[in-house]
Design a protein around this motif. Sequence first.
Motif, PDB file in Angstrom:
ATOM      1  N   ILE A 127      18.895 -10.036  -2.632  1.00  0.00           N
ATOM      2  CA  ILE A 127      17.569 -10.282  -3.201  1.00  0.00           C
ATOM      3  C   ILE A 127      17.518  -9.740  -4.623  1.00  0.00           C
ATOM      4  N   CYS A 128      16.574 -10.260  -5.381  1.00  0.00           N
ATOM      5  CA  CYS A 128      16.334  -9.791  -6.735  1.00  0.00           C
ATOM      6  C   CYS A 128      14.837  -9.507  -6.873  1.00  0.00           C
ATOM      7  N   PRO A 129      14.452  -8.233  -6.772  1.00  0.00           N
ATOM      8  CA  PRO A 129      13.034  -7.902  -6.911  1.00  0.00           C
ATOM      9  C   PRO A 129      12.601  -7.864  -8.375  1.00  0.00           C
ATOM     10  N   THR A 130      11.342  -8.174  -8.596  1.00  0.00           N
ATOM     11  CA  THR A 130      10.718  -7.968  -9.894  1.00  0.00           C
ATOM     12  C   THR A 130       9.800  -6.767  -9.748  1.00  0.00           C
ATOM     13  N   PHE A 131       9.990  -5.780 -10.610  1.00  0.00           N
ATOM     14  CA  PHE A 131       9.198  -4.562 -10.566  1.00  0.00           C
ATOM     15  C   PHE A 131       8.050  -4.643 -11.568  1.00  0.00           C
ATOM     16  N   SER A 132       7.021  -3.850 -11.327  1.00  0.00           N
ATOM     17  CA  SER A 132       5.825  -3.896 -12.166  1.00  0.00           C
ATOM     18  C   SER A 132       6.097  -3.454 -13.605  1.00  0.00           C
ATOM     19  N   ASP A 133       7.221  -2.772 -13.858  1.00  0.00           N
ATOM     20  CA  ASP A 133       7.555  -2.392 -15.237  1.00  0.00           C
ATOM     21  C   ASP A 133       8.353  -3.486 -15.948  1.00  0.00           C
ATOM     22  N   GLY A 134       8.494  -4.651 -15.284  1.00  0.00           N
ATOM     23  CA  GLY A 134       9.175  -5.791 -15.889  1.00  0.00           C
ATOM     24  C   GLY A 134      10.648  -5.894 -15.535  1.00  0.00           C
TER      25      GLY A 134
ATOM     26  N   LEU B 252      12.802   1.874   2.280  1.00  0.00           N
ATOM     27  CA  LEU B 252      13.190   2.329   0.947  1.00  0.00           C
ATOM     28  C   LEU B 252      11.987   2.192   0.023  1.00  0.00           C
ATOM     29  N   SER B 253      11.622   3.280  -0.625  1.00  0.00           N
ATOM     30  CA  SER B 253      10.458   3.232  -1.515  1.00  0.00           C
ATOM     31  C   SER B 253      10.769   2.360  -2.729  1.00  0.00           C
ATOM     32  N   PHE B 254       9.730   1.771  -3.279  1.00  0.00           N
ATOM     33  CA  PHE B 254       9.901   0.950  -4.470  1.00  0.00           C
ATOM     34  C   PHE B 254      10.508   1.780  -5.599  1.00  0.00           C
ATOM     35  N   GLU B 255      10.050   3.028  -5.747  1.00  0.00           N
ATOM     36  CA  GLU B 255      10.589   3.909  -6.789  1.00  0.00           C
ATOM     37  C   GLU B 255      12.087   4.141  -6.579  1.00  0.00           C
ATOM     38  N   PHE B 256      12.480   4.415  -5.342  1.00  0.00           N
ATOM     39  CA  PHE B 256      13.892   4.635  -5.022  1.00  0.00           C
ATOM     40  C   PHE B 256      14.715   3.406  -5.390  1.00  0.00           C
TER      41      PHE B 256
ATOM     42  N   GLN C 225       7.543   6.679 -10.776  1.00  0.00           N
ATOM     43  CA  GLN C 225       6.846   7.030  -9.539  1.00  0.00           C
ATOM     44  C   GLN C 225       5.819   5.980  -9.102  1.00  0.00           C
ATOM     45  N   ASP C 226       5.152   5.350 -10.043  1.00  0.00           N
ATOM     46  CA  ASP C 226       4.070   4.407  -9.717  1.00  0.00           C
ATOM     47  C   ASP C 226       4.516   2.948  -9.689  1.00  0.00           C
ATOM     48  N   VAL C 227       5.805   2.687  -9.865  1.00  0.00           N
ATOM     49  CA  VAL C 227       6.287   1.307  -9.942  1.00  0.00           C
ATOM     50  C   VAL C 227       6.052   0.580  -8.613  1.00  0.00           C
ATOM     51  N   THR C 228       5.759  -0.694  -8.712  1.00  0.00           N
ATOM     52  CA  THR C 228       5.603  -1.533  -7.523  1.00  0.00           C
ATOM     53  C   THR C 228       6.554  -2.720  -7.641  1.00  0.00           C
TER      54      THR C 228
ATOM     55  N   GLN D  28       0.825  -1.206   0.000  1.00  0.00           N
ATOM     56  CA  GLN D  28       0.000   0.000   0.000  1.00  0.00           C
ATOM     57  C   GLN D  28       0.866   1.267   0.000  1.00  0.00           C
ATOM     58  N   SER D  29       1.896   1.297   0.837  1.00  0.00           N
ATOM     59  CA  SER D  29       2.763   2.485   0.903  1.00  0.00           C
ATOM     60  C   SER D  29       3.941   2.393  -0.067  1.00  0.00           C
ATOM     61  N   LYS D  30       4.081   1.261  -0.767  1.00  0.00           N
ATOM     62  CA  LYS D  30       5.152   1.036  -1.743  1.00  0.00           C
ATOM     63  C   LYS D  30       6.524   1.233  -1.106  1.00  0.00           C
ATOM     64  N   VAL D  31       6.734   0.550   0.015  1.00  0.00           N
ATOM     65  CA  VAL D  31       7.982   0.658   0.762  1.00  0.00           C
ATOM     66  C   VAL D  31       8.504  -0.738   1.096  1.00  0.00           C
TER      67      VAL D  31
END
Length: 121
Positions: free
Chosen positions: A74-81, A30-34, A59-62, A14-17
């Motif tokens: 870790i290796c995150p997958t972001f909503s922009d692929g 740390l924000s997802f955008e950061f 700004q809107d990436v999750t 919800q807070s994208k953190v």
Amino acid sequence: MSVVTPTQIILHQQSKVLEIHYDDGRRDELSFEFLRVHSPSAEVRGHGPGQEVLQIGKQDVTITDVRPVGNYGICPTFSDGHNTGIYTWDYLYGLGSNRDQLWRDYLQRLEQAGHHRSPHA
């Protein structure tokens, strides 16, 4: 040099953190955008000095998924692929230590390039 290790990693959708608790007692948010704009991937950092690619409209990436990488990151997958950045514990700790300055620098680079954080700008 001693390596700090996260004791807990929490995704707050919800807070994208991304909240990280370390074994030395420190806690970072740390924000997802950061995280996305500071990805350690070659796609973002390039293959050498001066080859960095400014990330715009994130700004809107999750974060849609997080995979562990060995015992070191870790290796995150972001909503922009984007899913090629391996964030080591040391790298994440450094991002947290320098978050404010890194964020100011990023915003300044965006402004100088005439771009915006929002993908809708």
